[in-house]
Design an enzyme around this catalytic site. Structure first.
Site, PDB file in Angstrom:
ATOM      1  N   HIS A  15       0.840  -1.196   0.000  1.00  0.00           N
ATOM      2  CA  HIS A  15       0.000   0.000   0.000  1.00  0.00           C
ATOM      3  C   HIS A  15       0.872   1.242   0.000  1.00  0.00           C
ATOM      4  CE1 HIS A  15       0.804  -0.443   4.394  1.00  0.00           C
ATOM      5  NE2 HIS A  15       0.821   0.882   4.350  1.00  0.00           N
ATOM      6  N   HIS A  71      -6.037  -1.719   3.866  1.00  0.00           N
ATOM      7  CA  HIS A  71      -5.865  -0.529   3.025  1.00  0.00           C
ATOM      8  C   HIS A  71      -4.947  -0.829   1.849  1.00  0.00           C
ATOM      9  CE1 HIS A  71      -2.458  -0.569   5.654  1.00  0.00           C
ATOM     10  NE2 HIS A  71      -2.058   0.667   5.471  1.00  0.00           N
ATOM     11  N   HIS A 117       4.594   7.426   2.814  1.00  0.00           N
ATOM     12  CA  HIS A 117       5.364   6.193   2.687  1.00  0.00           C
ATOM     13  C   HIS A 117       4.726   5.265   1.666  1.00  0.00           C
ATOM     14  CE1 HIS A 117       2.327   4.737   5.661  1.00  0.00           C
ATOM     15  NE2 HIS A 117       2.473   3.589   5.021  1.00  0.00           N
ATOM     16  N   HIS A 158       0.256  -1.157  14.950  1.00  0.00           N
ATOM     17  CA  HIS A 158      -0.728  -0.104  14.785  1.00  0.00           C
ATOM     18  C   HIS A 158      -2.015  -0.453  15.543  1.00  0.00           C
ATOM     19  CE1 HIS A 158       1.449   2.118  11.783  1.00  0.00           C
ATOM     20  NE2 HIS A 158       1.419   1.149  10.886  1.00  0.00           N
ATOM     21  N   TYR A 164       8.830   1.447  10.150  1.00  0.00           N
ATOM     22  CA  TYR A 164       9.037   2.531   9.202  1.00  0.00           C
ATOM     23  C   TYR A 164      10.517   2.885   9.175  1.00  0.00           C
ATOM     24  CZ  TYR A 164       3.980   3.374   9.226  1.00  0.00           C
ATOM     25  OH  TYR A 164       2.620   3.239   9.112  1.00  0.00           O
ATOM     26  N   GLU A 212       7.903   1.263   4.473  1.00  0.00           N
ATOM     27  CA  GLU A 212       7.329   0.503   5.584  1.00  0.00           C
ATOM     28  C   GLU A 212       7.323  -0.968   5.208  1.00  0.00           C
ATOM     29  OE1 GLU A 212       3.210   0.130   8.267  1.00  0.00           O
ATOM     30  OE2 GLU A 212       3.122   0.893   6.216  1.00  0.00           O
TER      31      GLU A 212
END
Length: 303
Positions: free
Chosen positions: A150, A196, A210, A242, A251, A261
């Site tokens: 992503h 996502h 990112h 997260h 990251y 990431e």
């Protein structure tokens, strides 16, 4: 309208030193270098079948040159071209073989300022794992992610880009951040079985926060941390979890300052998934669940 957006297919990132960046993405990230031309290099992850998912282009400043989402059918390009123009955004055609291995595409600029392409045709070179395969190839280098996962982009008008992606391209919302009672500060949108495929956060127009590579497990995330430490790569955050997406993450920065990431886990949403909402007072825990703090560098560095 038949909705044909399949997934995030490619990211083109600007880099300051092409040779140094080729070494980093080949040996630290562990992507496969599949082609080169003057000023550009093309990479794929080991479990991807398309010719490439990352292009790096030498430039005077880092950042996102474009993102590309793959559509299911060639004729979807005509359908989306009309729908996007009816929405009020100008669309241009990218010619066949404009870049190595790529067919025709349509190109347009999101309200947040990033260039997006939709495409169908791309050379298929396979992953070598289609006949009685082992779980993964031999002699992988570095972190060796199996796929591009992503990206997170920034811009001033998060609602406008969200509206375009959801209404015209049938993206679905998994999570959102609401500030001051009603301001849409950030969203996480998906087309596949991931929390996502793209996220959008309020920030400077046209910028990249990112792009991320997918991993299979927490053990793979820790292996990535070992690779980054061995190669003295600058860490931004992690390894950690997260709250938003529930994903496991690290990251870090490439040699040009583009934030990368590695991401693993998260839930599997369906099209009828009800979005998760985060409010201002809980946002630090949403971003980094364990620490519950967000650094100025994480919120302030874009390319």
């Amino acid at each position: 309208m038949r909705m044909g957006v399949m997934r995030l297919g490619r990211v083109e990132a600007r880099v300051l030193d092409l040779e140094k960046s080729i070494d980093y993405y080949s040996n630290v990230i562990g992507l496969q270098l599949v082609a080169r031309e003057p000023g550009k290099a093309y990479f794929k992850a080991w479990d991807e079948e398309d010719h490439h998912s990352l292009i790096i282009t030498e430039a005077d400043y880092p950042g996102l040159e474009h993102m590309g989402f793959k559509v299911r059918y060639q004729e979807d390009l005509d359908t989306f071209e009309k729908a996007i123009e009816q929405y009020g955004i100008r669309v241009n055609r990218v010619s066949n073989r404009h870049r190595i291995g790529e067919g025709e595409a349509i190109r347009f600029t999101l309200p947040t300022g990033q260039v997006m392409e939709l495409y169908h045709e791309i050379e298929r070179i396979g992953n070598g794992l289609k006949l009685n395969p082992d779980p993964k190839p031999e002699n992988l280098k570095g972190i060796a992610p199996p796929y591009l996962d992503h990206l997170l982009i920034a811009g001033e008008d998060v609602p406008a880009t969200t509206d375009l992606l959801m209404k015209v391209m049938d993206f679905h919302m998994s999570e959102r951040v609401i500030l001051h009672g009603d301001e849409l500060f950030a969203v996480w949108l998906f087309r596949t079985n991931t929390p996502h495929d793209i996220a959008i956060i309020k920030g400077p127009n046209g910028k990249l926060h990112h792009f991320a590579f997918g991993l299979s497990s927490w053990e793979d995330v820790l292996h990535a941390a070992d690779c980054l430490a061995k190669n003295e790569v600058v860490l931004d955050e992690g390894p950690t979890r997260h709250g938003i997406t529930r994903g496991l993450t690290i990251y870090f920065f490439d040699p040009s300052g583009n934030r990368n990431e590695v991401f693993s886990g998260g839930y599997i949403p369906g099209e009828d998934f009800t979005p998760v909402t985060w409010t201002e007072e809980r946002l630090p825990r949403g971003i980094f669940y364990h620490k519950g703090e967000i650094t100025e560098r994480f919120t302030g560095v874009f390319t």
